[in-house]
Design a protein around this motif. Structure first.
Motif: not given
Length: 632
Positions: A437-463
């Motif tokens: 299964v390819t799971w694109i079920g969350y809002d992933a960061p779109q840029d390395i800086f600054p988006d991918a340095t932040q925790h929020g995307y992962a925090d919101n996707a965990g549930g």
């Protein structure tokens, strides 16, 4: 509708028609499946070349016609059943009133009025005469602007019934009551007829052989119109539990009858398609409808947008003060056109993701590739795309691949292909059934800086990730004993780490590739058994790891999965860079060691996994360690 019509009406005839449309819907569904899973798959298995691609494209268009027929006939089925339901309620009321009239020796006239005989104590030497009364319905609206709701009529009728209690003929009051019941039944039947007649007339397609965007847009409107009109019929149809767990969703679905399931699926595909715990084939059907309607809406919006295209350029006008004539300056791109083009490009980006999903549909049968199941879809925001290769409900081994930075609906093609490669590799290693299964079920960061340095995307996707995994466990033939592997890349590993921290991850193995950090400092914190966390780190993939551990590494020491102290099994790789972990050799067509090791984990062949060779007696060669020490 009048009394005579209702008296002779047979609601079962509408139900018979509904069953006919249900049969047509089922036949169209079977034809669609046969085209996609048998005809297309057979061509892919036995033929190659551009001609096959062209033929598959034509077959997919034909399958779309059958899909549209399936959807529309399912909507018509529910509309006819709803009409029959409401008419039967009215007919039952009428029949009961007529039966009571006959018991009283009354006569019901062709206009619905009730005649009653002479009866009662003599008045002035005469028995009170019989007569005929005409009933009226309660709550009947009028065309009178002073009394549109008919409240005055209701009051008058109440006074009439009160007066009947003092009538010399005791049968008068009973006749009035029965006449009112007859009038009420006729009124309710008329209301049902007037409501459903225009809705049913609208449920028809154009008389051409092409299912256009307008047709799918109409299908969505049709479903909405029938859904709003069928509230009485669907009154006892329970909605899915609000905020329900996958297990509760599964129990809700199993508790519905086949007719109820069909009705809910026809009228609520957008809701049904996103419910974890619902069988994969049901979600697939719902989401394919969502995809077709979304594509139609986007194309129609694009057509409207193109008609509003502003002028792209303008000339900068200047004035020659000496010759007193205007002169033409430089050509400039207008700001209005720039804004228009930017928005148009955004609209078209969504179509790229839809096209990628449809391309995967058309690849079924290619070198044994199984049917694709669309487990989730949404064009909103960055979009959602959850697509399975093979049915996860019947699979012995399931792998869920979660991509990282840059993942979105519009960029889904590469991630869908990675899921395909995972299936090809894993299925070749076992005789059991595999689903990836390819799971694109969350809002992933779109840029390395600054988006991918932040925790929020992962925090919101965990549930959401945990819910999806719970859904797989709820619907799989083996239940919670199914073997599920989380495969994650780049920021996706951070997302899985966050999901694991929330507890009850529900998987058996975790495979990380190119991880910037998993938010924990030890594999033991990832909610799987000891020895079931696996990591890959390829040559030349040091930037993401080195930078990422500062932001997503576990503990104050910024530990990531490549560190020996983390405790993951370090798998050998033969690919280079950050994005090659799912590559196949272009010359030989064989899988890389990197993806083959993942396949061995997915199929439970742990003893065949090749671990990273040791050059200095440590878990990892020294040249694989990241040279950056963020604690200095």
């Amino acid at each position: 509708m009048d009394y005579v019509t209702l008296k002779s009406l047979k609601p079962s005839e509408f139900e018979d028609a509904a069953r006919g449309y249900r049969t047509v819907s089922d036949m169209a569904s079977q034809a669609k499946d046969d085209l996609e899973q048998q005809v297309t798959a057979g061509m892919r298995r036995s033929l190659e070349g551009d001609g096959v691609d062209a033929a598959v494209e034509q077959i997919q268009k034909l399958a779309t016609n059958f899909h549209y027929t399936q959807v529309e006939c399912a909507i018509i089925t529910t509309a006819l059943n709803s009409l029959a339901y409401e008419l039967r309620l009215a007919k039952d009321k009428l029949d009961a009133a007529v039966e009571d009239a006959e018991a009283e020796k009354f006569t019901v006239q062709s206009d619905g009025s009730v005649s009653y005989p002479a009866s009662g104590d003599k008045v002035d030497g005469k028995v009170p005469e019989g007569g005929t009364v005409k009933g009226s319905a309660q709550g009947k609206a009028t065309n009178n602007p002073i009394d549109p709701a008919g409240d005055a009529n209701d009051t008058a009728e109440a006074l009439k019934r009160q007066a009947s209690n003092h009538h010399d003929n005791p049968k008068y009051g009973r006749a009035v009551a029965i006449a009112d019941r007859i009038a009420q039944a006729v009124y309710e039947a008329t209301q049902a007829d007037e409501k459903w007649a225009p809705k049913l007339r609208r449920l028809k397609a154009d008389d051409d052989m092409v299912v256009a965007a307008e047709d799918w847009a109409d299908a969505k409107k049709d479903a909405g119109g029938v859904r709003s009109g069928a509230k009485e019929y669907l009154h006892d149809l329970k909605a899915p539990p609000k905020g329900g767990s996958p297990k509760e969703n599964a129990e809700w679905w199993k508790g519905l009858s086949k007719d109820e399931q069909d009705a809910y699926a026809a009228l609520n595909p957008s809701t049904l398609g996103k419910l974890d715990g619902i069988p994969a084939d049901v979600r697939d059907e719902a989401n394919r409808t969502n995809l077709a309607e979304a594509e139609a809406a986007i194309n129609l919006k694009l057509d409207r947008f193109d008609k509003e295209r502003p002028e792209p350029t303008k000339y900068e006008q200047r004035w020659d003060n000496i010759r007193q004539v205007p002169i033409q300056g430089e050509v400039q791109v207008t700001q209005a056109w720039k804004a228009w083009k930017a928005e148009r490009d955004g609209i078209k980006e969504r179509l790229k993701g839809i096209a990628a999903i449809q391309i995967r549909f058309g690849r079924t049968g290619e070198r044994g590739l199984p049917q694709a199941y669309l487990m989730g879809f949404s064009p909103e925001g960055r979009g959602r795309a959850i697509i399975a290769n093979g049915n996860p409900d019947s699979a012995d081994h399931i792998a869920v691949y979660t991509p990282g930075t840059g993942a979105s609906l519009s960029n889904s093609n590469g991630d869908i292909n990675r899921g395909v490669n995972l299936w090809k590799t894993s299925q070749s290693l076992t005789d059991q059934d595999v689903s990836t299964v390819t799971w694109i079920g969350y809002d992933a960061p779109q840029d390395i800086f600054p988006d991918a340095t932040q925790h929020g995307y992962a925090d919101n996707a965990g549930g959401a990730y945990n819910q999806f995994i719970d859904g797989l466990n709820a619907t799989n033939k083996s239940g919670s004993d199914s073997h599920i592997t989380s495969v994650a890349h780049s920021y996706g590993t951070t997302t899985i780490g966050m999901a694991a921290k929330e507890g009850d991850l529900g998987v058996d193995d975790i495979v990380f590739a190119g991880s910037p950090g998993a938010r924990v400092d030890n594999a033991a914190d990832l909610d799987v058994s000891k020895g079931h966390v696996w990591n890959e780190h390829a040559r030349g993939d040091n930037l993401v790891n080195g930078t990422g551990r500062f932001f997503h590494g576990g503990g104050i020491s910024r530990i990531d999965p490549t560190d020996d102290i983390f405790g993951a099994n370090q798998m050998a790789t033969d690919t280079d860079g950050h994005s090659g972990y799912w590559d196949y050799d272009d010359k030989t067509g064989k899988p890389s060691l990197s993806i083959e090791n993942q396949g061995r984990v997915i199929t439970g062949h742990y003893d065949e996994v090749k671990l990273k060779p040791r050059s200095d007696g440590s878990l990892m060669p020294s040249d694989w360690r990241n040279p950056i020490n963020w604690n200095d």
